[in-house]
Enzyme design. Structure first.
Site: not given
Length: 285
Positions: A59, A103, A126
Site C-alpha cells: 500500500k 492494518q 478504509d
C-alpha cells in the site's frame, strides 16, 4: 432459455485499478500544487505478522507512485488497546494526516472495534468505523469499506446492474461481507447473507445472479453450485494464490468471474488511494 457461455469472461481488476490510480494520481498532483501539501495516508501496523507487513508495504509503494505521502507507524505486538487508541486519536487530530489505515488483524488481546472508533470519520478512508458503516447502510456520503467499494466498481465497469438481481454474499465480516451486502442492497439487489451455519448453503448459492465469496476458505465454492450465467466475485485470498471459489469449474458456468490474484485485490488498494485523495480534498477545501 439462453445457454451459459462455456468459459466466463475475466473481470480484470488489475487494469481497472490502474485506471483509477492514474486518475487519483492526477488529482493528488493538482491538490499538491494548489495547497503545497501532498495528500497523506497514515498506516498503522501492530506487530510483525508477515502478511500484514507485506500488505502495508504494498500500500505504501502504491501511495508513492500515486503522489500520496505515506506516514508509517509501527507498534509492538503487545501494545494495549489504550495505547493503540491514543496513537490513532493523535493521528486523527493531526492536520497533516488526511487518511488513516489500521492494518488488521491487530491481536486478540486488543479491542479492535475500540481502535477503529478512534479514527475520525472524516479520515476513515478504509471504511471501518461505525459512522462509515451507517453511511453505507443509509446511502449517505461517506467512505466505503475498500474491498466492497472495489467490488461495486468492478460491477459497474462490466455493466452489471444489481437492480432486481438475487445477490448472495457468503461471509459476514464487518469489513467485507456485511458492507458489500449493504452496498448491493442500496443498488436494488435482493441480498441473502450466508455463513458457516447456513443450512443447505449450496442450494442458496445456486440462486445467485451475483455471488460474492468472502468466507476465507480455499476453493470452498465449487462450479456445480454456480448458477449458469451468474456473476462470480471471489473476494477470498488463501495460501497458494487461490480464492474461495474453485476457479476452473466456476468459470465453466459463470458469465463473469474475478481471477485470484488480479481481481478484487488490486481494486481494494485503488479505492483506498482514491478515498485518501477524497479526504484530502475535503479537509483542505
Amino acid at each position: 432459455m439462453t445457454s451459459a457461455p462455456k468459459t466466463a469472461r475475466f473481470m480484470d481488476g488489475t487494469a481497472l485499478a490502474r485506471e483509477i490510480t492514474e486518475r487519483t494520481a492526477a488529482r493528488a498532483k493538482a491538490l499538491t500544487e494548489r495547497t503545497g501539501k501532498a495528500p497523506c495516508l497514515a498506516t498503522v501496523l501492530v506487530g510483525e505478522d508477515p502478511a500484514s507487513v507485506t500488505y502495508v508495504k504494498m500500500k505504501r509503494n502504491r501511495c508513492a507512485k500515486a503522489g500520496i505521502e505515506s506516514r508509517h507507524v509501527e507498534l509492538p505486538a503487545d501494545i494495549t488497546t489504550e495505547e493503540l487508541v491514543a496513537t490513532l486519536t493523535g493521528l486523527s487530530e493531526d492536520p497533516d494526516v488526511h487518511g488513516i489505515l489500521l492494518q488488521h488483524p491487530v491481536g486478540e488481546h486488543i479491542d479492535e472495534r475500540a481502535a477503529f472508533e478512534a479514527i475520525a470519520p472524516e479520515k476513515d478512508v478504509d471504511g471501518v468505523t461505525m459512522a462509515s458503516f451507517a453511511a453505507m447502510g443509509f446511502g449517505l456520503p461517506g467512505f466505503a469499506s475498500c474491498t466492497p467499494g472495489g467490488i461495486m466498481r468492478l460491477l459497474d465497469a462490466y455493466d452489471v446492474d444489481p437492480t432486481g438481481k438475487r445477490a448472495v454474499v457468503v461471509g459476514r465480516s464487518a469489513i467485507l461481507g456485511k458492507p458489500v451486502g449493504l452496498l448491493l442492497l442500496g443498488r436494488n439487489a435482493t441480498v441473502t447473507y450466508c455463513h458457516s451455519r447456513t443450512t443447505d448453503l449450496s442450494e442458496v448459492v445456486r440462486e445467485a445472479d451475483i455471488l460474492v465469496a468472502a468466507v476465507g476458505r480455499p476453493e470452498f465454492i465449487r462450479g456445480e453450485d454456480i448458477k449458469e450465467g451468474a456473476v462470480v466475485i471471489d473476494a477470498g485470498y488463501n495460501p497458494g494464490n487461490v480464492g474461495d471459489v474453485h476457479f476452473a469449474s466456476a468459470a465453466e458456468r459463470a458469465s463473469l468471474i474475478t481471477p485470484v490474484p488480479g481481481g478484487v485485490g488490486p481494486m481494494t488498494i485503488a479505492v483506498l488511494l482514491e478515498q485518501t485523495v477524497d479526504a484530502a480534498e475535503r479537509l483542505t477545501a
